[in-house]
Write a protein that holds these residues in place. Structure first.
Motif, PDB file in Angstrom:
ATOM      1  N   GLY A 251     -19.874 -12.921   3.301  1.00 32.61           N
ATOM      2  CA  GLY A 251     -20.086 -11.737   2.466  1.00 32.61           C
ATOM      3  C   GLY A 251     -21.435 -11.837   1.782  1.00 32.61           C
ATOM      4  N   ASN A 252     -21.599 -11.125   0.701  1.00 36.41           N
ATOM      5  CA  ASN A 252     -22.898 -11.111   0.012  1.00 36.41           C
ATOM      6  C   ASN A 252     -23.317 -12.512  -0.438  1.00 36.41           C
TER       7      ASN A 252
ATOM      8  N   ARG B  45     -23.896 -15.014   2.657  1.00 36.09           N
ATOM      9  CA  ARG B  45     -25.169 -14.739   3.355  1.00 36.09           C
ATOM     10  C   ARG B  45     -26.349 -15.226   2.521  1.00 36.09           C
TER      11      ARG B  45
ATOM     12  N   ASP C 180     -16.327 -15.910   9.722  1.00 38.47           N
ATOM     13  CA  ASP C 180     -15.833 -14.763   8.969  1.00 38.47           C
ATOM     14  C   ASP C 180     -14.655 -14.163   9.733  1.00 38.47           C
ATOM     15  N   ILE C 181     -13.937 -13.279   9.032  1.00 39.42           N
ATOM     16  CA  ILE C 181     -12.781 -12.629   9.664  1.00 39.42           C
ATOM     17  C   ILE C 181     -13.135 -11.213  10.109  1.00 39.42           C
TER      18      ILE C 181
ATOM     19  N   LYS D 184     -19.020  -8.798  11.567  1.00 39.61           N
ATOM     20  CA  LYS D 184     -19.943  -9.910  11.275  1.00 39.61           C
ATOM     21  C   LYS D 184     -19.899 -11.013  12.333  1.00 39.61           C
TER      22      LYS D 184
ATOM     23  N   PRO E 177     -12.702 -14.552  -0.283  1.00 40.97           N
ATOM     24  CA  PRO E 177     -11.983 -14.048  -1.459  1.00 40.97           C
ATOM     25  C   PRO E 177     -10.887 -15.037  -1.889  1.00 40.97           C
TER      26      PRO E 177
HETATM   27  P1  ATP Z   1     -18.964  -7.734   2.158  1.00 45.92           P
HETATM   28  O1  ATP Z   1     -19.024  -6.454   1.378  1.00 45.92           O
HETATM   29  O2  ATP Z   1     -20.156  -7.998   3.049  1.00 45.92           O
HETATM   30  O3  ATP Z   1     -17.655  -7.951   2.903  1.00 45.92           O
HETATM   31  P2  ATP Z   1     -18.258  -9.268  -0.180  1.00 45.92           P
HETATM   32  O4  ATP Z   1     -19.018 -10.395  -0.757  1.00 45.92           O
HETATM   33  O5  ATP Z   1     -17.961  -8.103  -1.033  1.00 45.92           O
HETATM   34  O6  ATP Z   1     -19.094  -8.888   1.103  1.00 45.92           O
HETATM   35  P3  ATP Z   1     -15.644 -10.546  -0.162  1.00 45.92           P
HETATM   36  O7  ATP Z   1     -14.471  -9.654  -0.235  1.00 45.92           O
HETATM   37  O8  ATP Z   1     -16.010 -11.357  -1.365  1.00 45.92           O
HETATM   38  O9  ATP Z   1     -16.882  -9.738   0.447  1.00 45.92           O
HETATM   39  O10 ATP Z   1     -15.399 -11.576   1.034  1.00 45.92           O
HETATM   40  C1  ATP Z   1     -16.371 -12.488   1.380  1.00 45.92           C
HETATM   41  C2  ATP Z   1     -16.412 -12.639   2.867  1.00 45.92           C
HETATM   42  O11 ATP Z   1     -15.246 -13.365   3.283  1.00 45.92           O
HETATM   43  C3  ATP Z   1     -16.398 -11.327   3.630  1.00 45.92           C
HETATM   44  O12 ATP Z   1     -17.438 -11.352   4.601  1.00 45.92           O
HETATM   45  C4  ATP Z   1     -15.024 -11.291   4.275  1.00 45.92           C
HETATM   46  O13 ATP Z   1     -15.041 -10.607   5.514  1.00 45.92           O
HETATM   47  C5  ATP Z   1     -14.742 -12.769   4.454  1.00 45.92           C
HETATM   48  N1  ATP Z   1     -13.323 -13.129   4.582  1.00 45.92           N
HETATM   49  C6  ATP Z   1     -12.249 -12.594   3.967  1.00 45.92           C
HETATM   50  N2  ATP Z   1     -11.118 -13.227   4.316  1.00 45.92           N
HETATM   51  C7  ATP Z   1     -11.482 -14.206   5.180  1.00 45.92           C
HETATM   52  C8  ATP Z   1     -10.780 -15.213   5.905  1.00 45.92           C
HETATM   53  N3  ATP Z   1      -9.469 -15.359   5.816  1.00 45.92           N
HETATM   54  N4  ATP Z   1     -11.504 -16.026   6.693  1.00 45.92           N
HETATM   55  C9  ATP Z   1     -12.842 -15.900   6.803  1.00 45.92           C
HETATM   56  N5  ATP Z   1     -13.557 -14.974   6.156  1.00 45.92           N
HETATM   57  C10 ATP Z   1     -12.896 -14.136   5.354  1.00 45.92           C
END
Ligand code: ATP
Length: 209
Positions: free
Chosen positions: A88-89, A92, A112-113, A117, A150
């Motif tokens: 995520g942010n 990265r 990532d899931i 991505k 998360p």
């Molecule tokens: P974005 O808006 O790019 O998704 P974010 O920082 O708001 O970024 P978050 O909800 O904090 O996103 O999640 C962080 C990252 O973790 C995301 O890229 C999300 O797709 C990834 N993610 C969520 N659950 C899992 C998981 N079980 N395994 C791997 N990655 C995951």
């Protein structure tokens, strides 16, 4: 094993020796390094003694030699292979930040899931599907992981990383993780840290300490 606070200070000393000391400076006394690091000279001497490094009373520490000795202890013989889960942010930004910064720390895989991505290069690193965590970690011999998923996903991902052989986790998810005692866990809850700073900022009175 060297205590973790000592490792933190050694890392700071090396950073100072490599970048903050004038190129023409060949040697440095403990009080000079202490002033740069904002610690006491006794602390510097104790920390360096922990890695078996003693300066000479007349010449102090040799700058390049000391930086190399600290590097030898902190980095070991081979670069640490690092994986990051959660591109995520924050994830990265961390991968982009670490790129090319320290040759002893190499981000070799990210996960990532989100199908938007995975399967492509992000911030200079190939992003794998999280279902392949175990396979990729084992194949590449990754020992260190950064968690930027998360909160609700963090414990499950940590368990899987540990079962794949991860020995150290830097956790940015704001949740306490349970890991076996052979896994070194460092929590970096950015929101809690900022909350703490904001609390002290609000309650500070100028001129008091
Ligand atoms: P974005 O808006 O790019 O998704 P974010 O920082 O708001 O970024 P978050 O909800 O904090 O996103 O999640 C962080 C990252 O973790 C995301 O890229 C999300 O797709 C990834 N993610 C969520 N659950 C899992 C998981 N079980 N395994 C791997 N990655 C995951």
């Amino acid at each position: 094993m060297i205590p973790d606070k000592t490792v933190e200070r050694l890392s700071l000393y090396r950073w100072l020796l490599e970048g903050r000391v004038d190129d023409s400076t060949v040697n440095l006394f403990s009080h000079q390094l202490a002033a740069l690091a904002c610690v006491t000279p006794a602390q510097v001497r104790r920390d360096l003694m922990a890695i078996g490094y003693t300066g000479s009373p007349n010449r102090g520490y040799m700058v390049k030699d000391l930086a190399a000795s600290i590097g030898h202890v902190i980095d070991g013989d081979e670069p640490a292979k690092v994986a990051l889960v959660g591109m995520g942010n924050l994830g990265r930004a961390i991968v982009a930040f670490l790129r090319g910064r320290r040759s002893a720390l190499r981000v070799v895989a990210t996960f990532d899931i989100d199908p938007a991505k995975t399967g492509r290069m992000i911030s200079g690193s190939r992003c794998h599907e999280q279902k392949h965590i175990e396979k990729v970690i084992r194949e590449l011999g990754v020992t260190v992981a950064i968690l930027t998923v998360p909160t609700e996903a963090a414990q499950n991902i940590a368990d899987r990383l540990v079962s794949a052989g991860i020995r150290g986790i830097l956790n940015y998810a704001p949740v306490p993780l349970r890991v076996p005692d052979w896994v070194y866990l460092e929590n970096r809850d950015v929101t809690a840290a900022l909350e703490k700073v904001a609390y002290f900022a609000r309650n500070s009175v100028e001129g008091t300490s």
